[in-house]
Design a protein around this motif. Structure first.
Motif, PDB file in Angstrom:
ATOM      1  N   SER A  81      58.777  -6.186  56.111  1.00 54.51           N
ATOM      2  CA  SER A  81      59.501  -7.448  56.001  1.00 54.51           C
ATOM      3  C   SER A  81      58.926  -8.482  56.958  1.00 54.51           C
ATOM      4  O   SER A  81      58.275  -8.155  57.950  1.00 54.51           O
ATOM      5  CB  SER A  81      60.985  -7.237  56.324  1.00 54.51           C
ATOM      6  OG  SER A  81      61.141  -6.825  57.669  1.00 54.51           O
ATOM      7  N   GLY A  82      59.183  -9.762  56.652  1.00 55.69           N
ATOM      8  CA  GLY A  82      58.760 -10.841  57.540  1.00 55.69           C
ATOM      9  C   GLY A  82      57.267 -10.897  57.739  1.00 55.69           C
ATOM     10  O   GLY A  82      56.489 -10.817  56.788  1.00 55.69           O
ATOM     11  N   ASP A  83      56.859 -11.034  58.998  1.00 53.86           N
ATOM     12  CA  ASP A  83      55.444 -11.053  59.365  1.00 53.86           C
ATOM     13  C   ASP A  83      55.133  -9.825  60.201  1.00 53.86           C
ATOM     14  O   ASP A  83      55.891  -9.493  61.117  1.00 53.86           O
ATOM     15  CB  ASP A  83      55.132 -12.327  60.164  1.00 53.86           C
ATOM     16  CG  ASP A  83      53.663 -12.372  60.551  1.00 53.86           C
ATOM     17  OD1 ASP A  83      52.843 -12.781  59.717  1.00 53.86           O
ATOM     18  OD2 ASP A  83      53.338 -11.974  61.687  1.00 53.86           O
ATOM     19  N   PRO A  84      54.020  -9.132  59.920  1.00 58.25           N
ATOM     20  CA  PRO A  84      53.714  -7.889  60.643  1.00 58.25           C
ATOM     21  C   PRO A  84      53.514  -8.062  62.146  1.00 58.25           C
ATOM     22  O   PRO A  84      53.558  -7.077  62.888  1.00 58.25           O
ATOM     23  CB  PRO A  84      52.410  -7.416  59.980  1.00 58.25           C
ATOM     24  CG  PRO A  84      52.396  -8.059  58.649  1.00 58.25           C
ATOM     25  CD  PRO A  84      53.060  -9.388  58.842  1.00 58.25           C
ATOM     26  N   ALA A  85      53.309  -9.294  62.613  1.00 60.90           N
ATOM     27  CA  ALA A  85      53.053  -9.506  64.037  1.00 60.90           C
ATOM     28  C   ALA A  85      54.312  -9.407  64.891  1.00 60.90           C
ATOM     29  O   ALA A  85      54.220  -9.322  66.111  1.00 60.90           O
ATOM     30  CB  ALA A  85      52.398 -10.872  64.252  1.00 60.90           C
ATOM     31  N   ILE A  86      55.500  -9.423  64.251  1.00 62.37           N
ATOM     32  CA  ILE A  86      56.747  -9.506  65.004  1.00 62.37           C
ATOM     33  C   ILE A  86      57.699  -8.378  64.630  1.00 62.37           C
ATOM     34  O   ILE A  86      58.163  -8.285  63.493  1.00 62.37           O
ATOM     35  CB  ILE A  86      57.455 -10.851  64.749  1.00 62.37           C
ATOM     36  CG1 ILE A  86      56.503 -12.024  64.995  1.00 62.37           C
ATOM     37  CG2 ILE A  86      58.695 -10.992  65.619  1.00 62.37           C
ATOM     38  CD1 ILE A  86      57.046 -13.346  64.545  1.00 62.37           C
TER      39      ILE A  86
END
Length: 253
Positions: A81-86
């Motif tokens: 989900s979202g962005d993999p960096a966070i």
């Protein structure tokens, strides 16, 4: 063979990137975080694709699935989900893939905090008010926060705070931050940003917890705190100031 860590975005299927969509459409195996990634996001997988929710699996089991696909020479769409960096927990997966010599690539996605800000119709950084955004969370059932990353330390900078994974702790958050930001400081919660059941709560540190209780929000919500949420800059940005010298104006007059 490559494992593609794909950011699915905040939930709305049309906020999946084109690159992410195309990879899901061609990978023989799609391993997605089924507890938080809607099935509509991985609906681009064609018939015959192995669609597996990773929700019930432990890290070793997930890595074994990726290793088995590597042995078959099959690319994998690993959808988060979202962005993999966070707050995605890809770090531990990458470490395991490195140990096994398995190739991977990361495909960014729309982060939840950005989708929430869009739902609020707010810029999180305003001239003269806040020019920094802190992405953080609280501990609760998650791993403990490192020393020095206390909410109070971030609050003393005056930055806008965007808290992930903390909806159950909204009352504690408000109580800890009110002495620093002030009880009248704008605060907001956005539940399931971008999805059909999106819910937006706006108020102050004094009342946001009561609003969340009445609305029944205890998970899947971003929390925002900061004076920038009022939406009133202390001054206009220099970006569009007629007197500001730009390196590139793009005008012929």
């Amino acid at each position: 063979m490559t494992v593609y860590f794909i950011g699915a975005g905040p939930g709305a299927p049309d906020l999946l990137t084109i690159r992410g969509r195309d990879l899901i459409a061609r990978c023989p195996l799609c391993l997605y975080a089924g507890s938080i990634v809607p099935e509509a996001v991985v609906a681009h997988a064609p018939p015959g694709t192995r669609l597996i929710s990773s929700a019930p699996f432990s890290l070793p089991e997930i890595v074994d699935l990726l290793a088995e696909a590597d042995g078959r020479g099959e690319d994998v769409a690993r959808v988060h989900s979202g962005d993999p960096a966070i707050f995605s927990a890809i770090g531990e997966q990458i470490e395991a893939l490195n140990a096994r010599g398995i190739a991977y690539e990361i495909v960014p996605g729309v982060p939840a905090y950005a989708a929430g800000a869009a739902a609020l119709a707010r810029e999180l950084t305003l001239p003269g008010i806040a020019q920094s955004l802190v992405l953080t969370r609280t501990s609760k059932r998650s791993s403990p926060m490192p020393e020095g990353e206390e909410l109070e330390a971030f609050a003393r900078t005056g930055a806008t705070l965007a808290l992930h994974l903390s909806a159950k702790a909204v009352r504690e958050i408000a109580e800890r931050l009110a002495p620093i930001y002030g009880a009248d400081c704008p605060a907001a919660m956005v539940f399931n940003a971008s999805r059909d059941d999106e819910m937006v709560l706006t108020g102050t540190l004094d009342d946001i917890a009561d609003q969340a209780r009445r609305a029944g929000i205890s998970r899947m919500a971003m929390i925002y705190v900061g004076r920038a949420l009022a939406g009133i800059p202390a001054r206009n940005s220099a970006l569009y100031d007629a007197e500001h010298q730009r390196l590139y104006k793009g005008r012929k007059d």
